[in-house]
Design an enzyme around this catalytic site. Structure first.
Site, PDB file in Angstrom:
ATOM      1  N   ASP A 115       0.829  -1.203   0.000  1.00  0.00           N
ATOM      2  CA  ASP A 115       0.000   0.000   0.000  1.00  0.00           C
ATOM      3  C   ASP A 115       0.868   1.260   0.000  1.00  0.00           C
ATOM      4  O   ASP A 115       0.501   2.280  -0.583  1.00  0.00           O
ATOM      5  CB  ASP A 115      -0.914  -0.020   1.231  1.00  0.00           C
ATOM      6  CG  ASP A 115      -2.097   0.925   1.120  1.00  0.00           C
ATOM      7  OD1 ASP A 115      -2.359   1.431   0.015  1.00  0.00           O
ATOM      8  OD2 ASP A 115      -2.771   1.154   2.141  1.00  0.00           O
ATOM      9  N   HIS A 139      -7.645  -0.058   9.713  1.00  0.00           N
ATOM     10  CA  HIS A 139      -6.726   0.429   8.672  1.00  0.00           C
ATOM     11  C   HIS A 139      -7.052   1.913   8.473  1.00  0.00           C
ATOM     12  O   HIS A 139      -7.857   2.275   7.623  1.00  0.00           O
ATOM     13  CB  HIS A 139      -6.957  -0.369   7.381  1.00  0.00           C
ATOM     14  CG  HIS A 139      -6.030  -0.015   6.255  1.00  0.00           C
ATOM     15  ND1 HIS A 139      -5.101  -0.905   5.756  1.00  0.00           N
ATOM     16  CD2 HIS A 139      -5.904   1.109   5.516  1.00  0.00           C
ATOM     17  CE1 HIS A 139      -4.441  -0.333   4.749  1.00  0.00           C
ATOM     18  NE2 HIS A 139      -4.913   0.887   4.587  1.00  0.00           N
ATOM     19  N   HIS A 170      -6.176   5.925   7.792  1.00  0.00           N
ATOM     20  CA  HIS A 170      -5.285   6.925   7.214  1.00  0.00           C
ATOM     21  C   HIS A 170      -5.269   8.174   8.091  1.00  0.00           C
ATOM     22  O   HIS A 170      -6.184   8.401   8.882  1.00  0.00           O
ATOM     23  CB  HIS A 170      -5.732   7.267   5.793  1.00  0.00           C
ATOM     24  CG  HIS A 170      -5.374   6.221   4.784  1.00  0.00           C
ATOM     25  ND1 HIS A 170      -5.155   6.505   3.463  1.00  0.00           N
ATOM     26  CD2 HIS A 170      -5.195   4.881   4.908  1.00  0.00           C
ATOM     27  CE1 HIS A 170      -4.857   5.393   2.813  1.00  0.00           C
ATOM     28  NE2 HIS A 170      -4.881   4.387   3.672  1.00  0.00           N
ATOM     29  N   CYS A 212      -4.142   7.033  -1.231  1.00  0.00           N
ATOM     30  CA  CYS A 212      -5.164   6.466  -2.100  1.00  0.00           C
ATOM     31  C   CYS A 212      -5.379   7.382  -3.291  1.00  0.00           C
ATOM     32  O   CYS A 212      -5.805   8.527  -3.114  1.00  0.00           O
ATOM     33  CB  CYS A 212      -6.477   6.271  -1.350  1.00  0.00           C
ATOM     34  SG  CYS A 212      -7.788   5.613  -2.396  1.00  0.00           S
TER      35      CYS A 212
END
Length: 302
Positions: A16, A208, A210, A241
């Protein structure tokens, strides 16, 4: 609910964190060394690669070479993202023991991200998960936009619960709840988790989050308080993202470890080694280190 005594960190930096890195393709040997350094630091779950089309994600085009090149430590899970059966077959050929699939809690995000509805995306995973389980490969599910969507705005926690439950019913052993835009706050995180845990035991869930709005650690504290014991993070805060405007990197592994150490929660990970790894990889990439702990400690970490 009491805080967990132990937390499992899922390090997502090599996948990621690097998949959207601009500029030249990162050399395979750099990716391999990053993974080797992270496993040597005591991290027991590393998302190492993504078996996707190099046309769409050029930085992950060497997934097989990365998986072949790493030094595999006993007791460490080296997983990979596999969006379709072709990706799964590539992961299987590379001796990958766990794979991950992605769904969204937002219809708008699903359409923008993978050009299909949530229901269609889930249906696509059925043969993949069946094939993986037949080969004794664990499957982890991700649900994105659980605390808000850049296109749709607020997301009903019941929708997050429904998608998460479907992934579990299809055969995922764990579902990671992703705050893709990083817009969540502690109260929203608790409310979302309260709804999801009506459908799935907290032991099968991960966070998860951010850090776009600087809320990731606060949100993690909030869900730790509710029993979450698995956290996804990225060394040096690498990643973001591309489908969420303004979405900066994942929460930094170093910062999560510092928080957990301060709460006397065990991880089995050497924080100093991770800090040093974060400084090394950001030098290699020529980019800013997004970890506050790494910035505070500097290159000569304690």
């Amino acid at each position: 609910m009491a805080f967990p005594q132990q937390v499992r960190i899922v390090e997502v930096g090599p996948r990621d964190g690097l998949q959207n890195e601009p500029g030249p393709i990162i050399p395979t040997e750099i990716k391999v060394e990053l993974i080797n350094r992270l496993s040597a630091a005591g991290i027991r779950h590393i998302e190492a690669a993504s078996f996707v089309s190099p046309k769409w994600v050029p930085q992950m085009g060497d997934a097989a070479a990365v998986m072949a090149g790493i030094k595999r430590h006993p007791g460490v899970t080296y997983s990979a993202l596999t969006p379709n059966v072709k990706g799964l077959e590539g992961a299987m050929a590379a001796n990958t023991e766990e794979v991950a699939v992605f769904a969204a809690a937002s219809e708008a995000f699903s359409q923008k991200n993978i050009n299909c509805s949530i229901a269609e995306s889930l249906a696509r995973f059925v043969p993949l998960i069946e094939q993986a389980r037949a080969a004794d490969i664990r499957v982890r599910g991700y649900v994105s936009t659980v605390l808000g969507c850049p296109y749709q705005g607020e997301i009903d926690p019941a929708q997050v619960a429904a998608v998460s439950r479907e992934l579990i019913d299809m055969g995922c052993h764990e579902v990671s709840l992703g705050d893709t835009t990083g817009a969540g706050t502690p109260l929203k995180a608790k409310q979302m988790l309260a709804e999801v845990t009506k459908a799935i035991p907290v032991q099968q869930l991960a966070a998860h989050f951010h850090d776009t709005y600087g809320q990731a650690l606060a949100n993690l504290y909030a869900v730790l308080e509710e029993g979450i014991a698995v956290i996804d993070s990225s060394t040096a805060g690498l990643g973001g993202c591309p489908y969420a405007k303004g979405a900066s990197g994942n929460v930094a592994t170093e910062d999560v470890l510092y928080l957990l150490q301060g709460m006397n929660i065990e991880t089995g990970i050497d924080l100093q080694a991770v800090v040093q790894t974060g400084h090394w990889i950001t030098r290699e990439l020529g980019r800013h280190n997004g970890s506050k702990v790494a910035q505070a400690w500097g290159e000569c970490s304690r």
